[in-house]
Design a protein around this motif. Structure first.
Motif, PDB file in Angstrom:
ATOM      1  N   GLY A 311       0.974  -1.303   0.024  1.00  0.00           N
ATOM      2  CA  GLY A 311      -0.084  -0.007  -0.077  1.00  0.00           C
ATOM      3  C   GLY A 311       0.887   1.208   0.045  1.00  0.00           C
ATOM      4  N   LEU A 312       2.259   1.055   0.432  1.00  0.00           N
ATOM      5  CA  LEU A 312       2.877   2.365   0.022  1.00  0.00           C
ATOM      6  C   LEU A 312       3.293   2.489  -1.226  1.00  0.00           C
ATOM      7  CD1 LEU A 312       5.452   1.649   3.070  1.00  0.00           C
ATOM      8  CD2 LEU A 312       3.513   3.411   3.077  1.00  0.00           C
ATOM      9  N   PRO A 313       3.680   3.790  -1.639  1.00  0.00           N
ATOM     10  CA  PRO A 313       3.687   3.940  -2.902  1.00  0.00           C
ATOM     11  C   PRO A 313       4.842   2.878  -3.827  1.00  0.00           C
ATOM     12  CG  PRO A 313       4.420   5.953  -1.873  1.00  0.00           C
ATOM     13  CD  PRO A 313       4.109   4.803  -0.557  1.00  0.00           C
ATOM     14  N   ASP A 314       4.442   2.519  -4.931  1.00  0.00           N
ATOM     15  CA  ASP A 314       5.472   1.451  -5.661  1.00  0.00           C
ATOM     16  C   ASP A 314       5.533   0.120  -5.137  1.00  0.00           C
ATOM     17  OD1 ASP A 314       5.767   3.625  -7.404  1.00  0.00           O
ATOM     18  OD2 ASP A 314       7.980   3.839  -6.759  1.00  0.00           O
ATOM     19  N   THR A 315       4.599  -0.194  -4.168  1.00  0.00           N
ATOM     20  CA  THR A 315       4.929  -1.396  -3.630  1.00  0.00           C
ATOM     21  C   THR A 315       3.630  -2.178  -3.638  1.00  0.00           C
ATOM     22  OG1 THR A 315       6.179  -0.036  -1.738  1.00  0.00           O
ATOM     23  CG2 THR A 315       5.576  -2.401  -1.045  1.00  0.00           C
ATOM     24  N   GLY A 316       3.569  -3.136  -4.613  1.00  0.00           N
ATOM     25  CA  GLY A 316       2.393  -3.689  -4.804  1.00  0.00           C
ATOM     26  C   GLY A 316       2.563  -5.274  -4.975  1.00  0.00           C
TER      27      GLY A 316
END
Ligand code: UDP
Ligand code: LCN
Length: 814
Positions: A311-316
């Motif tokens: 859910g943090l940016p760039d973290t999927g």
């Protein structure tokens, strides 16, 4: 002679067919081409082309007839059209991976087959014009203030027109690499290579020398694993094997020595390969050779961690993929090392960036053990520049200036930890793949890459409009880095076929790197060949200890039920839910990061508009992450705290199963999805799944059998399919179960981490051998790539701004 499209032979090029097409429909073709050139230079995509046809051929019967004829066939193959009056240049793709370029003169309808280079030049001239318009607009409105920018545009314009623009042609330096021929073989590279190698090894004894040399070199920490230096000819090897098999047979029979029967089996296999090599025997042998013990996996950007990072940016999905991959790989390595009778420990290091400003995650820690493994770790290495250590997170689009230094620092840390070179280096995403390429080249180690998603296809004309997009996305760096990594790597792992070569209608993500242009920067006339046997499809799975079917009642994670019930059925409106669900209705469920491309809002809109669906089912959407710490139950909170590490994963899996309890469905409505882990998570839980037909999910699900495809661009049709499913379920009590079971069957057959790990290890050893056999070719290509890296890529990275660290006084790099 009016041959129908079905009689078209592969050897008939589009240009060859044009005269016949003209004979069939000269009048309409003339009208269409005249209309294409009206209004001057432009670029048209498939949709624009079809719209034009509808305008030009008004009568629907005529249009139908034309579309069924040869001209129609040519139009349906056409992916892009560059209009430069009087010429109309078509980029046609009759089959996945096959491209042809033709130039038609709209005046006299004369046709020429042209090269990719000529097509790209024409395409560039379309963009030259639009830049001129921009210069004009800027000068009108911003006058002198923007003179500098206008000047830059002008400079670029001049360069785009440059006849001598930099052309990249990787095909021109590939002399000995064999290539597949059929679209249907794309993605089975390892099988092809093993067939190719075995045919090369056959014949006279000296042909077997590469295998002998490979076996001689197999070692761990300097210890020979297969044969010692004394056995330095094929004849000696054959003789020693004969003797050894006899000796081992004696021991096996008398039990004087503890020897696994596999020792003898492997010796016999090797003898058989030496006698008459064939790919089946070679594959079997390679699956047994002790080739891989220490693995490095690069995943550079983002917050890479096990807790609080989703859910943090760039973290999927990439993080989920890698952590599951490591677990599966370690398990498989342990089994193999045990069978080989060796006492070594496998070591896997996931190497990522260390972020001092870790926002409550563990991303500021150098070393972290990976849960569920015995010997695997995350190793974090900071980004360092002349200004010191970069403290904050930076977007994946801005990581380029740090990568070279990162590679050097990471390499020394890795060598320190392993006390030897790794046996395999795997990159993830553009940055990880580039770093993996630099390190693998330096150390001479076998390399694999994984894209997860190639950004080029995500944004329309991201290549041709790179200059506009560069300040935000730095595509000039990204696409160059992608090309470098694709060409350096020994093998490429993809999750699906479409990722490489698309479908009949749509080019693949890698395929879009075959020929493209970034006007003013470079013209790529042969970037990657999708028929290169380095491509391999190895689809990921979902962690089956967590994502198991809803029917496995004793394993169900009932501790999450109260909070899930609260999430689904709480009557109070709050931040998390805005409506009350009717318990008797099944639930339509969707979950994704809140990203435009995931189209969650689209799904909500479809549902909102469709009364029938609203009456039949509830809709639940998790977009982002619902925060379990808000639970009202104190005990549950404590329990949650305990489980915190894996909470998202476990809770998510139970959520899918709770939806299955309601006889609901999972919907993945993305506008485009590279692979789609949520699709296989849902299917693993036995939840019937409707997923986008744009991208990976179209391949995961067999439409109408193991789930359903939906068209994200056609809401009405998608909603109707979901509605039809529920109404069929209400009349046929077994229908829901049949889809649920077929989904599970599909998963067990094709999408498990066990299958993945076996494939990956096979690639590690087969391509390890291949890089030795093909050494001269590899060296020649590397020289070309070194130039591209130093003369093109490095200067481009200098344009990416390195943020100032305002929080601390400036420190110098150590
Ligand atoms: N995920 C999650 N909570 C969310 C959204 C996603 O835990 O609110 C997880 C999901 O279970 C899956 C991953 O994040 O494991 C998303 O992977 P996918 O391949 O579907 O998409 P990506 O985010 O990589 O584009
Ligand atoms: C990135 C994506 O966009 C997803 O489609 C994939 O499932 C994920 O990475 C894992 O490969």
């Amino acid at each position: 002679s009016s041959s129908s499209p079905t009689t078209l032979q592969r050897s008939d090029s589009i240009a060859d067919k044009m005269p016949d097409a003209l004979k069939q429909s000269r009048y309409h073709m003339k009208r269409c081409f005249a209309s294409f050139v009206k209004g001057g230079k432009k670029l048209m995509k498939r949709e624009n082309l079809m719209n034009e046809i509808e305008k030009c051929i008004e009568d629907s019967n005529d249009r139908k007839k034309i579309m069924e004829g040869l001209f129609g066939y040519i139009l349906t193959c056409t992916q892009e059209v560059a209009v430069v009056p009087p010429f109309v240049a078509l980029a046609a793709r009759p089959d996945p991976g096959f491209w042809e370029y033709v130039k038609v003169n709209a005046g006299d309808l004369s046709v020429d087959e042209i090269t990719a280079t000529d097509y790209l030049k024409l395409k560039e001239s379309v963009f030259d014009e639009s830049w001129l318009v921009k210069i004009f607009i800027q000068e009108q409105y911003v006058l002198l203030k923007k003179l500098k920018e206008s000047y830059l545009f002008f400079q670029m314009f001049c360069r785009a027109k440059d006849e001598h623009a930099l052309e990249l042609d990787f095909g021109a330096i590939d002399f000995t690499t064999p290539r597949l021929n059929l679209s249907s073989s794309i993605g089975n590279g390892a099988d092809y290579i093993s067939k190719f190698i075995s045919s090369k090894l056959g014949g006279k004894s000296d042909k077997l020398e590469p295998l002998l040399n490979y076996l001689l070199r197999l070692n761990h920490h300097g210890e020979n694993l297969m044969i010692n230096e004394g056995i330095n000819t094929v004849a000696k090897l054959k003789k020693s094997l004969m003797l050894a098999v006899n000796v081992v047979s004696t021991y096996l029979n008398t039990h004087l020595m503890k020897l696994s029967p596999r020792v003898k089996e492997t010796m016999v296999m090797l003898s058989e390969v030496l006698e008459a090599p064939d790919s089946v025997k070679l594959d079997l042998l390679f699956s047994r050779l002790p080739t891989v013990f220490n693995v490095v996996i690069f995943s550079v950007h983002g917050y890479f961690g096990q807790q609080d990072v989703l859910g943090l940016p760039d973290t999927g999905g990439q993080v989920v993929y890698i952590l599951d991959q490591v677990r599966a790989l370690e398990e498989e390595l342990l089994i193999r090392i045990n069978q080989q009778g060796l006492g070594f420990k496998p070591q896997i290091l996931v190497v990522t960036r260390l972020i001092p400003e870790a926002r409550g995650t563990k991303c500021d820690q150098e070393l972290e053990a990976i849960e569920g493994t015995k010997h695997s770790h995350i190793l974090r290495v900071p980004f360092v520049t002349d200004k010191g250590t970069l403290r904050q997170w930076v977007s994946r689009f801005d990581v380029y200036p740090y990568l070279e230094r990162f590679t050097q620092d990471a390499t020394s840390k890795i060598l320190q930890r392993f006390e030897c070179k790794p046996d395999l280096i795997v990159g993830n995403y553009t940055d990880g793949n580039l770093v993996a390429s630099l390190m693998a080249t330096k150390l001479g180690v076998t390399q694999g890459t994984i894209a997860h998603a190639l950004e080029k296809t995500k944004y329309e004309d991201s290549d041709a409009k790179w200059k506009e997009l560069d300040p935000k996305y730095h595509f000039s760096c990204q696409f160059t880095a992608d090309l470098i990594a694709m060409n350096v790597t020994d093998f490429i792992i993809t999750s699906t076929y479409q990722e490489i070569a698309g479908s009949k209608e749509r080019p693949g993500q890698y395929e879009s790197h075959t020929a493209f242009t970034m006007p003013g920067l470079c013209r790529v006339v042969s970037g990657i060949d999708v028929f290169d046997p380095k491509f391999n499809i190895a689809a990921p799975g979902a962690d089956q200890s967590v994502y198991f079917p809803y029917t496995e009642t004793p394993k169900r994670l009932t501790k999450f039920h109260p909070s899930i019930q609260e999430l689904l059925y709480n009557e109070k409106d709050n931040n998390e839910h805005m409506d009350t669900l009717r318990k008797e209705k099944p639930i339509i469920f969707s979950m994704a990061r809140l990203d435009t491309v995931k189209n969650i809002t689209g799904l909500v809109e479809w549902y909102g508009k469709d009364k029938r669906l609203r009456e039949m089912a509830n809709l639940v959407v998790v977009a982002g992450f619902f925060d379990m710490s808000k639970s009202n139950d104190r005990e549950e909170k404590a329990e949650i705290k305990k489980m915190h590490d894996l909470i998202e994963k476990y809770r998510n899996s139970e959520l899918y199963r709770c939806i299955a309890d309601t006889k609901g469905v999972f919907v993945q409505p993305a506008l485009y999805e590279a692979f789609g882990l949520t699709v296989i998570e849902a299917m693993n839980c036995g939840l019937p799944t409707f997923a986008t037909n744009q991208g990976g999910p179209a391949e995961i699900i067999v439409d109408g059998v193991s789930g359903f495809h939906i068209d994200p661009n056609n809401g009405d049709e998608s909603v109707a399919r979901i509605g039809d499913f529920f109404s069929k379920c209400s009349t046929d009590g077994l229908y829901w179960d049949s889809i649920s079971n077929a989904g599970l069957k599909r998963i067990y057959e094709c999408y498990t981490w066990k299958i993945y790990a076996e494939k990956l290890l096979k690639m590690g050893s087969i391509y390890g051998f291949w890089r030795q056999v093909n050494e001269d070719q590899k060296k020649a290509k590397q020289r070309y790539i070194d130039m591209l890296y130093n003369l093109q890529f490095k200067p481009l990275t200098k344009k990416v701004t390195i943020p100032e660290d305002k929080s601390l006084p400036m420190r110098l790099a150590s």
